[in-house]
Design a protein around this motif. Sequence first.
Motif, PDB file in Angstrom:
ATOM      1  N   THR A  68      46.716  -6.048 122.044  1.00  0.00           N
ATOM      2  CA  THR A  68      46.620  -6.553 120.683  1.00  0.00           C
ATOM      3  C   THR A  68      45.883  -7.897 120.727  1.00  0.00           C
ATOM      4  O   THR A  68      45.576  -8.418 121.801  1.00  0.00           O
ATOM      5  N   ASP A  69      45.609  -8.464 119.575  1.00  0.00           N
ATOM      6  CA  ASP A  69      44.964  -9.776 119.551  1.00  0.00           C
ATOM      7  C   ASP A  69      45.833 -10.815 120.258  1.00  0.00           C
ATOM      8  O   ASP A  69      45.322 -11.668 121.012  1.00  0.00           O
ATOM      9  N   GLU A  70      47.150 -10.747 120.019  1.00  0.00           N
ATOM     10  CA  GLU A  70      48.052 -11.692 120.689  1.00  0.00           C
ATOM     11  C   GLU A  70      48.075 -11.448 122.200  1.00  0.00           C
ATOM     12  O   GLU A  70      48.104 -12.394 122.993  1.00  0.00           O
ATOM     13  N   GLY A  71      48.048 -10.178 122.590  1.00  0.00           N
ATOM     14  CA  GLY A  71      48.038  -9.856 124.010  1.00  0.00           C
ATOM     15  C   GLY A  71      46.775 -10.343 124.695  1.00  0.00           C
ATOM     16  O   GLY A  71      46.820 -10.847 125.823  1.00  0.00           O
ATOM     17  N   ARG A  72      45.652 -10.216 123.994  1.00  0.00           N
ATOM     18  CA  ARG A  72      44.388 -10.679 124.572  1.00  0.00           C
ATOM     19  C   ARG A  72      44.393 -12.193 124.742  1.00  0.00           C
ATOM     20  O   ARG A  72      43.946 -12.721 125.754  1.00  0.00           O
ATOM     21  N   GLN A  73      44.912 -12.910 123.746  1.00  0.00           N
ATOM     22  CA  GLN A  73      44.986 -14.370 123.861  1.00  0.00           C
ATOM     23  C   GLN A  73      45.873 -14.780 125.031  1.00  0.00           C
ATOM     24  O   GLN A  73      45.545 -15.701 125.778  1.00  0.00           O
ATOM     25  N   LEU A  74      46.989 -14.097 125.193  1.00  0.00           N
ATOM     26  CA  LEU A  74      47.889 -14.424 126.291  1.00  0.00           C
ATOM     27  C   LEU A  74      47.239 -14.131 127.638  1.00  0.00           C
ATOM     28  O   LEU A  74      47.296 -14.950 128.564  1.00  0.00           O
ATOM     29  N   TYR A  75      46.579 -12.979 127.752  1.00  0.00           N
ATOM     30  CA  TYR A  75      45.957 -12.617 129.022  1.00  0.00           C
ATOM     31  C   TYR A  75      44.862 -13.600 129.401  1.00  0.00           C
ATOM     32  O   TYR A  75      44.756 -14.032 130.560  1.00  0.00           O
ATOM     33  N   GLU A  76      44.028 -13.985 128.423  1.00  0.00           N
ATOM     34  CA  GLU A  76      42.949 -14.929 128.712  1.00  0.00           C
ATOM     35  C   GLU A  76      43.501 -16.270 129.163  1.00  0.00           C
ATOM     36  O   GLU A  76      42.883 -16.969 129.972  1.00  0.00           O
ATOM     37  N   GLY A  77      44.687 -16.614 128.678  1.00  0.00           N
ATOM     38  CA  GLY A  77      45.276 -17.895 129.043  1.00  0.00           C
ATOM     39  C   GLY A  77      45.937 -17.915 130.404  1.00  0.00           C
ATOM     40  O   GLY A  77      46.011 -18.967 131.043  1.00  0.00           O
ATOM     41  N   ILE A  78      46.434 -16.753 130.871  1.00  0.00           N
ATOM     42  CA  ILE A  78      47.207 -16.767 132.127  1.00  0.00           C
ATOM     43  C   ILE A  78      46.462 -16.172 133.316  1.00  0.00           C
ATOM     44  O   ILE A  78      46.864 -16.382 134.463  1.00  0.00           O
ATOM     45  N   SER A  79      45.349 -15.431 133.083  1.00  0.00           N
ATOM     46  CA  SER A  79      44.709 -14.726 134.193  1.00  0.00           C
ATOM     47  C   SER A  79      44.195 -15.694 135.252  1.00  0.00           C
ATOM     48  O   SER A  79      44.385 -15.483 136.456  1.00  0.00           O
ATOM     49  N   HIS A  80      43.534 -16.794 134.816  1.00  0.00           N
ATOM     50  CA  HIS A  80      43.022 -17.759 135.791  1.00  0.00           C
ATOM     51  C   HIS A  80      44.162 -18.453 136.532  1.00  0.00           C
ATOM     52  O   HIS A  80      44.037 -18.774 137.713  1.00  0.00           O
ATOM     53  N   ALA A  81      45.274 -18.668 135.828  1.00  0.00           N
ATOM     54  CA  ALA A  81      46.417 -19.322 136.478  1.00  0.00           C
ATOM     55  C   ALA A  81      46.944 -18.461 137.627  1.00  0.00           C
ATOM     56  O   ALA A  81      47.242 -18.973 138.717  1.00  0.00           O
ATOM     57  N   PHE A  82      47.030 -17.155 137.412  1.00  0.00           N
ATOM     58  CA  PHE A  82      47.508 -16.273 138.481  1.00  0.00           C
ATOM     59  C   PHE A  82      46.489 -16.187 139.616  1.00  0.00           C
ATOM     60  O   PHE A  82      46.863 -16.084 140.792  1.00  0.00           O
ATOM     61  N   GLN A  83      45.198 -16.238 139.293  1.00  0.00           N
ATOM     62  CA  GLN A  83      44.188 -16.267 140.350  1.00  0.00           C
ATOM     63  C   GLN A  83      44.320 -17.527 141.193  1.00  0.00           C
ATOM     64  O   GLN A  83      44.213 -17.488 142.422  1.00  0.00           O
ATOM     65  N   ASP A  84      44.559 -18.668 140.536  1.00  0.00           N
ATOM     66  CA  ASP A  84      44.741 -19.925 141.270  1.00  0.00           C
ATOM     67  C   ASP A  84      45.978 -19.869 142.160  1.00  0.00           C
ATOM     68  O   ASP A  84      45.961 -20.352 143.299  1.00  0.00           O
ATOM     69  N   ILE A  85      47.047 -19.275 141.652  1.00  0.00           N
ATOM     70  CA  ILE A  85      48.269 -19.146 142.456  1.00  0.00           C
ATOM     71  C   ILE A  85      48.019 -18.269 143.670  1.00  0.00           C
ATOM     72  O   ILE A  85      48.442 -18.581 144.787  1.00  0.00           O
ATOM     73  N   ALA A  86      47.286 -17.159 143.468  1.00  0.00           N
ATOM     74  CA  ALA A  86      46.998 -16.251 144.581  1.00  0.00           C
ATOM     75  C   ALA A  86      46.133 -16.937 145.635  1.00  0.00           C
ATOM     76  O   ALA A  86      46.366 -16.807 146.843  1.00  0.00           O
ATOM     77  N   THR A  87      45.115 -17.696 145.177  1.00  0.00           N
ATOM     78  CA  THR A  87      44.235 -18.396 146.117  1.00  0.00           C
ATOM     79  C   THR A  87      45.009 -19.435 146.918  1.00  0.00           C
ATOM     80  O   THR A  87      44.883 -19.529 148.145  1.00  0.00           O
ATOM     81  N   ALA A  88      45.827 -20.232 146.229  1.00  0.00           N
ATOM     82  CA  ALA A  88      46.621 -21.250 146.921  1.00  0.00           C
ATOM     83  C   ALA A  88      47.602 -20.614 147.896  1.00  0.00           C
ATOM     84  O   ALA A  88      47.803 -21.111 149.005  1.00  0.00           O
ATOM     85  N   SER A  89      48.190 -19.503 147.504  1.00  0.00           N
ATOM     86  CA  SER A  89      49.148 -18.821 148.380  1.00  0.00           C
ATOM     87  C   SER A  89      48.480 -18.298 149.637  1.00  0.00           C
ATOM     88  O   SER A  89      49.034 -18.380 150.738  1.00  0.00           O
ATOM     89  N   ARG A  90      47.254 -17.721 149.483  1.00  0.00           N
ATOM     90  CA  ARG A  90      46.543 -17.225 150.657  1.00  0.00           C
ATOM     91  C   ARG A  90      46.223 -18.353 151.626  1.00  0.00           C
ATOM     92  O   ARG A  90      46.345 -18.203 152.837  1.00  0.00           O
ATOM     93  N   ARG A  91      45.817 -19.497 151.094  1.00  0.00           N
ATOM     94  CA  ARG A  91      45.472 -20.610 151.965  1.00  0.00           C
ATOM     95  C   ARG A  91      46.695 -21.111 152.732  1.00  0.00           C
ATOM     96  O   ARG A  91      46.645 -21.338 153.941  1.00  0.00           O
ATOM     97  N   VAL A  92      47.789 -21.285 152.034  1.00  0.00           N
ATOM     98  CA  VAL A  92      49.007 -21.765 152.691  1.00  0.00           C
ATOM     99  C   VAL A  92      49.497 -20.757 153.714  1.00  0.00           C
ATOM    100  O   VAL A  92      49.848 -21.100 154.842  1.00  0.00           O
ATOM    101  N   SER A  93      49.493 -19.485 153.346  1.00  0.00           N
ATOM    102  CA  SER A  93      49.976 -18.445 154.254  1.00  0.00           C
ATOM    103  C   SER A  93      49.116 -18.349 155.494  1.00  0.00           C
ATOM    104  O   SER A  93      49.598 -18.237 156.604  1.00  0.00           O
TER     105      SER A  93
END
Length: 308
Positions: free
Chosen positions: A63-88
């Motif tokens: 939905t429009d609300e779902g798209r807004q939420l996804y656009e807001g959190i997708s980069h955050a999860f990518q950053d978390i994954a990148t940081a986790s890989r580096r630490v691991s």
Amino acid sequence: MTSPIPPLNPLRTFEVAARLCSLTLAAEELNVSQVAVSRQVKTLEDYFGVNLFRRLHRGVELTDEGRQLYEGISHAFQDIATASRRVSRRGRRDILAIQSYTTFSQRWLIPRLTDFHDKHPRIEVRLSSSTAPVDFESQNLDAAIRAGKGDWPELHSEKLVNVELIPICTPEYQEQHELFHPNDLARVRLLHSMARPTDWAAWLKRVGADIDPEPGIRFESSALAYEAASMSSGVALAVKIFVKRQLQNGNLVAPFGDLSCYSGEGYFLTWPKNAAPSRTLIKFLDWMRERIQIENPERDGDEDTSSG
């Protein structure tokens, strides 16, 4: 007042489902049941009080609300994954991930890597080659070797060597075609590197030779052009440090002696300016400097060895 963060497990489940546009595929990636995915999404929808997906006959769409939420959190999860890989990765062992150009890897780095490993046996070097620009945000790399002037604003760069260009061919090719003056190149085949497309024009202009720099054969990398030169296919324009051993042992010759020119560029070891270099990276940089100085004591002082 800080806004509360939504429940993270449902938020992560929603991110996967939104990225894949499928509850079924999200269940496969998360290794849970589709019912569990639907339950987590419902929990998030109840939390926000809106529908995040439209349930269709053969899947879902945002939905429009779902798209807004996804656009807001997708980069955050990518950053978390990148940081986790580096630490691991660094938490398990000393691993050094370096990206370099194919020619630099083949002609200089690979023949000397055993020396680095002998000195630092606990450091595992992972070397990849590419001509594409490095994206430190998405690639799991500690550093990259790049050619240029060192003026990359987002990177710290340590100069390794200047790019000094010199024509090369086999002794047999020089004798057969009587190559003694740069203008003699008008009678032979020029070997070009598509990775360094302006080198021949720059060298010919620098030495004052009135020759069309365009004809000849083009190769994807400089390493291939050097290989063609070693097979007497023509004359290649080489970065001098990459062919020094072949010039010393006589497999290749510089038909015009020391008539070379600097391109104004150099090879640099680079890493993000906003990240402190790891201890393993510092050891690698120190080793490279030592090797280059030992093998090229006559090289200029590189009055400015760093940039950025």
